[in-house]
Scaffold this active site. Structure first.
Site, PDB file in Angstrom:
ATOM      1  N   ILE A  24      42.197   5.240  -4.789  1.00 45.27           N
ATOM      2  CA  ILE A  24      41.707   3.875  -4.592  1.00 45.27           C
ATOM      3  C   ILE A  24      40.599   3.860  -3.538  1.00 45.27           C
ATOM      4  CG2 ILE A  24      42.356   1.610  -3.655  1.00 45.27           C
ATOM      5  CD1 ILE A  24      45.126   2.003  -4.942  1.00 45.27           C
ATOM      6  N   SER A 147      46.778  -2.397   1.572  1.00 47.53           N
ATOM      7  CA  SER A 147      48.209  -2.500   1.850  1.00 47.53           C
ATOM      8  C   SER A 147      48.997  -2.274   0.560  1.00 47.53           C
ATOM      9  CB  SER A 147      48.485  -3.866   2.492  1.00 47.53           C
ATOM     10  OG  SER A 147      49.821  -3.964   2.910  1.00 47.53           O
ATOM     11  N   LYS A 165      53.573  -1.148   6.159  1.00 48.13           N
ATOM     12  CA  LYS A 165      52.591  -2.054   5.550  1.00 48.13           C
ATOM     13  C   LYS A 165      52.777  -3.487   6.043  1.00 48.13           C
ATOM     14  CE  LYS A 165      50.295   0.826   2.846  1.00 48.13           C
ATOM     15  NZ  LYS A 165      48.952   1.289   3.218  1.00 48.13           N
TER      16      LYS A 165
END
Ligand code: COA
Length: 279
Positions: A24, A147, A165
């Site tokens: 990501i 997150s 998180k």
């Protein structure tokens, strides 16, 4: 690449990203660079980082600095920030993306294992804020924290990451309020299951049926998270701060535990299909 956003959207801007080597984070940096930003990527694997930086430059035509550092070590982070300023002269955007994860029940999670993930995710985010804030203030820039959604409910085998998180989300809200008056924004992007990532290969449950679990019918792609990031860094989001932007195809509204429940907690044979360690 999406053609929704203007190609020169981030011309002259500089992105500092922890965890941009793969997955990501890599896609997010690639898309910011494809829209004109130069970038620093930071991580522990110096060789892999240099390869990723070269690939990013080749794919986008923008410049990328590979800064080998551990987010748990403030001095290394500060050196990476100094190198970024020496090369690019400014920092407009920061992605706090460095993270650690594995599946383990609390009974199989050592004190050191729990602390390690908090140190990478939560303290690593704090260290990144500390090292970059003076420069982000100068540019009236923005933070984006990568997150998760798992800590919105109790999810087995994720105590360490849930706590970590939740701390990251809280830090983002505080910095939005503390730094808003100086023109600095901070938001969170919370990805659901994203296909073809290290996260899914580590954490995915065998037999997971995305069609049954996700209203939009499939796992997401890294591009989906990058699109959200581009929006949140762009002037279109100039009055958006302290928010969490969930990119999960609607999964959080459907979510059970993911793992077969309660068999994954009670039956060692079922647990062994998911966990490396013991229950
Ligand atoms: N189950 C239970 N405990 C585990 C574990 C697992 N699958 N993997 C690691 N641990 C424990 C270790 O045993 C150690 O605890 P101990 O000292 O009590 O034995 C502790 O976690 C730290 O492990 P170590 O390998 O020394 O830490 P590290 O700093 O080298 O690596 C990790 C950090 C563990 C988070 C590692 O998974 C990592 O580097 N991850 C980065 C990539 C990643 O996770 N990306 C996120 C994808 S979503």
């Amino acid at each position: 690449m999406t053609d929704v956003f203007r190609k020169d959207l981030f011309n002259g801007k500089v992105l500092f990203a922890t965890g941009g080597r793969t997955g990501i984070g890599y896609k997010l940096v690639e898309q910011m660079m494809a829209h004109g930003a130069n970038a620093t990527i930071l991580g522990r694997d110096a060789k892999g980082l240099a390869e990723s930086a070269a690939n990013l430059e080749k794919a986008t035509g923008s410049k990328c600095l590979a800064a080998a550092a551990d987010v748990r070590k403030p001095a290394e982070l500060k050196a990476a920030v100094d190198a970024t300023i020496a090369k690019f002269g400014r920092i407009d955007f920061v992605v706090c993306g460095a993270a650690g994860n594995f599946l383990a029940p609390i009974g199989g999670l050592s004190e050191n294992a729990f602390r390690t993930v908090l140190e990478i995710d939560t303290l690593g985010t704090y260290n990144t804020l500390k090292a970059t804030l003076p420069y982000v203030r100068e540019t009236k820039g923005a933070y984006l924290h990568i997150s998760a959604t798992l800590h919105y409910k109790g999810v087995p085998f994720q105590a360490h990451v849930s706590a970590a998180k939740a701390g990251v989300d809280a830090l983002s809200q505080v910095i939005a309020v503390e730094e808003g008056p100086r023109g600095v924004r901070s938001n969170v992007v919370a990805p659901g299951p994203i296909g073809n990532t290290e996260g899914m290969s580590r954490l995915g449950t065998p037999g997971y049926d995305a069609r049954a679990a996700i209203p939009l019918g499939a796992m997401g792609e890294t591009q989906d998270v990058a699109n959200a990031a581009i929006f949140l860094f762009s002037p279109a989001a100039s009055w958006v701060t302290g928010q969490t932007f969930v990119v999960d195809g609607g999964q959080q509204h459907m979510r059970g535990s993911g793992a077969p429940y309660p068999d994954a907690l009670l039956d060692p044979k079922v647990a062994a299909t998911i966990l490396k360690g013991k229950l």
